[in-house]
Design an enzyme around this catalytic site. Structure first.
Site, PDB file in Angstrom:
ATOM      1  N   ASN A 170       0.933  -1.060   0.160  1.00 32.39           N
ATOM      2  CA  ASN A 170      -0.072  -0.053   0.033  1.00 32.39           C
ATOM      3  C   ASN A 170       0.921   1.130  -0.090  1.00 32.39           C
ATOM      4  O   ASN A 170       1.547   1.654   0.995  1.00 32.39           O
ATOM      5  CB  ASN A 170      -0.913  -0.209   1.104  1.00 32.39           C
ATOM      6  CG  ASN A 170      -1.810   1.297   1.589  1.00 32.39           C
ATOM      7  OD1 ASN A 170      -1.785   1.998   0.462  1.00 32.39           O
ATOM      8  ND2 ASN A 170      -2.393   1.362   2.434  1.00 32.39           N
ATOM      9  N   TRP A 171       1.041   1.646  -1.224  1.00 30.09           N
ATOM     10  CA  TRP A 171       2.023   2.905  -1.234  1.00 30.09           C
ATOM     11  C   TRP A 171       1.763   4.205  -0.547  1.00 30.09           C
ATOM     12  O   TRP A 171       2.258   5.106  -0.404  1.00 30.09           O
ATOM     13  CB  TRP A 171       2.101   3.329  -2.790  1.00 30.09           C
ATOM     14  CG  TRP A 171       3.158   2.056  -3.376  1.00 30.09           C
ATOM     15  CD1 TRP A 171       3.753   1.098  -2.924  1.00 30.09           C
ATOM     16  CD2 TRP A 171       3.505   1.968  -4.989  1.00 30.09           C
ATOM     17  NE1 TRP A 171       4.325   0.164  -3.926  1.00 30.09           N
ATOM     18  CE2 TRP A 171       4.146   0.593  -5.217  1.00 30.09           C
ATOM     19  CE3 TRP A 171       3.103   2.697  -6.076  1.00 30.09           C
ATOM     20  CZ2 TRP A 171       4.477   0.440  -6.182  1.00 30.09           C
ATOM     21  CZ3 TRP A 171       3.321   2.142  -7.065  1.00 30.09           C
ATOM     22  CH2 TRP A 171       4.148   1.108  -7.561  1.00 30.09           C
ATOM     23  N   LYS A 172       0.241   4.380  -0.336  1.00 34.75           N
ATOM     24  CA  LYS A 172      -0.213   5.528  -0.057  1.00 34.75           C
ATOM     25  C   LYS A 172       0.044   6.723  -0.874  1.00 34.75           C
ATOM     26  O   LYS A 172       0.055   6.337  -1.948  1.00 34.75           O
ATOM     27  CB  LYS A 172       0.008   5.937   1.452  1.00 34.75           C
ATOM     28  CG  LYS A 172       0.085   4.494   2.468  1.00 34.75           C
ATOM     29  CD  LYS A 172      -0.041   4.682   4.105  1.00 34.75           C
ATOM     30  CE  LYS A 172      -0.047   3.248   4.551  1.00 34.75           C
ATOM     31  NZ  LYS A 172      -0.117   3.620   5.980  1.00 34.75           N
ATOM     32  N   HIS A 226      -9.640   1.621   4.587  1.00 39.02           N
ATOM     33  CA  HIS A 226      -8.334   1.873   5.359  1.00 39.02           C
ATOM     34  C   HIS A 226      -8.782   2.721   6.343  1.00 39.02           C
ATOM     35  O   HIS A 226      -9.412   3.708   6.218  1.00 39.02           O
ATOM     36  CB  HIS A 226      -7.190   2.164   4.422  1.00 39.02           C
ATOM     37  CG  HIS A 226      -5.822   2.198   4.936  1.00 39.02           C
ATOM     38  ND1 HIS A 226      -5.432   3.152   5.972  1.00 39.02           N
ATOM     39  CD2 HIS A 226      -4.906   1.405   4.682  1.00 39.02           C
ATOM     40  CE1 HIS A 226      -4.223   2.841   6.239  1.00 39.02           C
ATOM     41  NE2 HIS A 226      -3.976   1.787   5.711  1.00 39.02           N
ATOM     42  N   GLU A 233      -6.838   4.934   7.813  1.00 36.33           N
ATOM     43  CA  GLU A 233      -6.655   6.678   7.242  1.00 36.33           C
ATOM     44  C   GLU A 233      -7.617   7.074   6.629  1.00 36.33           C
ATOM     45  O   GLU A 233      -8.317   8.236   7.057  1.00 36.33           O
ATOM     46  CB  GLU A 233      -5.476   6.720   6.352  1.00 36.33           C
ATOM     47  CG  GLU A 233      -4.055   6.518   7.390  1.00 36.33           C
ATOM     48  CD  GLU A 233      -2.969   5.929   6.593  1.00 36.33           C
ATOM     49  OE1 GLU A 233      -2.918   6.085   5.324  1.00 36.33           O
ATOM     50  OE2 GLU A 233      -2.047   5.217   7.358  1.00 36.33           O
ATOM     51  N   GLU A 251      -5.738  -4.670  10.583  1.00 41.03           N
ATOM     52  CA  GLU A 251      -4.770  -3.549  10.743  1.00 41.03           C
ATOM     53  C   GLU A 251      -5.033  -2.973  12.181  1.00 41.03           C
ATOM     54  O   GLU A 251      -5.823  -1.968  12.044  1.00 41.03           O
ATOM     55  CB  GLU A 251      -4.757  -2.640   9.480  1.00 41.03           C
ATOM     56  CG  GLU A 251      -4.322  -3.364   8.196  1.00 41.03           C
ATOM     57  CD  GLU A 251      -3.923  -2.128   7.369  1.00 41.03           C
ATOM     58  OE1 GLU A 251      -2.713  -2.561   6.800  1.00 41.03           O
ATOM     59  OE2 GLU A 251      -4.439  -1.124   6.974  1.00 41.03           O
ATOM     60  N   GLY A 271       2.154   2.240  10.560  1.00 39.82           N
ATOM     61  CA  GLY A 271       3.162   3.658  10.483  1.00 39.82           C
ATOM     62  C   GLY A 271       3.738   3.747  11.786  1.00 39.82           C
ATOM     63  O   GLY A 271       4.549   5.076  11.767  1.00 39.82           O
ATOM     64  N   SER A 316       2.981  -1.926  10.359  1.00 39.62           N
ATOM     65  CA  SER A 316       4.419  -2.277  10.621  1.00 39.62           C
ATOM     66  C   SER A 316       5.194  -3.393  10.247  1.00 39.62           C
ATOM     67  O   SER A 316       6.039  -3.904  10.893  1.00 39.62           O
ATOM     68  CB  SER A 316       4.992  -1.603  12.126  1.00 39.62           C
ATOM     69  OG  SER A 316       4.556  -0.188  12.010  1.00 39.62           O
ATOM     70  N   GLY A 340       2.844  -1.041   4.220  1.00 40.52           N
ATOM     71  CA  GLY A 340       2.890   0.451   3.987  1.00 40.52           C
ATOM     72  C   GLY A 340       4.199   0.841   3.782  1.00 40.52           C
ATOM     73  O   GLY A 340       5.024   0.361   2.571  1.00 40.52           O
ATOM     74  N   GLY A 341       5.095   1.261   4.724  1.00 40.05           N
ATOM     75  CA  GLY A 341       6.256   1.753   4.763  1.00 40.05           C
ATOM     76  C   GLY A 341       7.357   1.069   3.915  1.00 40.05           C
ATOM     77  O   GLY A 341       8.085   1.298   3.015  1.00 40.05           O
TER      78      GLY A 341
END
Ligand code: PGA
Length: 250
Positions: A9-11, A95, A97, A167, A173, A212, A233-234
């Site tokens: 998930n590149w966001k 998600h 966010e 999640e 993150g 994470s 993500g990251g």
């Protein structure tokens, strides 16, 4: 045996140049991933580039959100048919966010899931508790509410066409991962709750862990019996780290 899925998930990250470099790295390393499916969920505007660069490779792609509407006067929105036109297989819905920053509630998320499914996309439904929920001991109640909203609106069979991502919001993150035991406990709870409605759907549905997950902790998370992959993500922005996670998935 459920196939494992590792989805990046590149966001809202990257540029045309950085995404090209990232995909070049993934294409070089993908042969060493034996059995897991690998997906990347890109920002909308890069989907054309991603399609062009990944066509003919084993890596599949998707988006991070979609509209509930099919077309029309909805400025700034993107329809499921548009994602399909760019070869998307997956789309993330709900998600944390989007729930927290854009006010998406369970009913809206269920509608997005249904619209994606109707267009032949595979929705990745995100669920997960906030830190205060975990501290109050209401993790299962929160996750059950998020899951039931979809099952009640669309029927349990709808889950057979999608993927669930657990999640924990406090792990996203933050570098704080749920322990393998904590994650497995919630994954098992989710599968059991689905099994109460339909055992065969519960057996088949992939439940990813997100929050994470990285090159160092992926193997022990992915070894849990109800963890069928990861939503990353990251670490998905670094080809070597992402590929290490993909290889750990099998
Ligand atoms: P993270 O993000 O891996 O950077 O914690 C996961 C996600 O939000 O899907």
């Amino acid at each position: 045996m459920r196939q494992k899925l590792v989805a990046g998930n590149w966001k809202m990250n990257g540029s045309r140049a950085s995404i090209k470099a990232l995909l070049d790295g993934l294409k070089q390393g993908i042969a060493a991933v034996e059995s897991a499916e690998v997906a990347v969920c890109a920002p909308y505007v890069y989907l054309g580039d991603v399609e062009q660069q990944l066509q003919g490779t084993p890596i599949v792609w998707g988006a991070q959100n979609l509209s509930t509407e099919a077309s029309g006067a909805f400025t700034g929105e993107i329809a499921a048919s548009m994602l399909q036109e760019f070869g998307c297989k997956y789309v993330i819905v709900g998600h944390s966010e989007r729930r927290a920053l854009y006010g998406e509630d369970d009913a809206l998320v269920a509608k997005k899931y249904a619209v994606a499914r109707a267009a032949g996309l595979k929705p990745i439904l995100c669920v997960g508790e906030m830190l205060e929920d975990r501290e109050a001991g209401t993790t299962e109640a929160v996750v059950a509410r998020q899951l039931d909203a979809l099952i009640d609106a669309e029927g349990v069979a709808a889950l057979a066409d999608g993927v669930i991502a657990y999640e924990p919001v406090w792990a996203i993150g933050t570098g704080k991962t749920a322990s393998p035991e904590q994650a497995q406990e919630v994954h098992q709870f989710i599968r059991q709750r689905i099994a109460e409605r339909d055992a065969s759907v519960a057996e088949k549905v992939q439940i990813l862990y997100g929050g994470s997950m990285n090159a160092g902790n992926a193997a022990e998370l992915l070894a849990q019996s109800d963890i069928d992959g990861g939503l990353i993500g990251g670490a998905s922005l670094k080809p070597d780290d992402f590929l290490t996670i993909c290889r750990a998935a099998g």
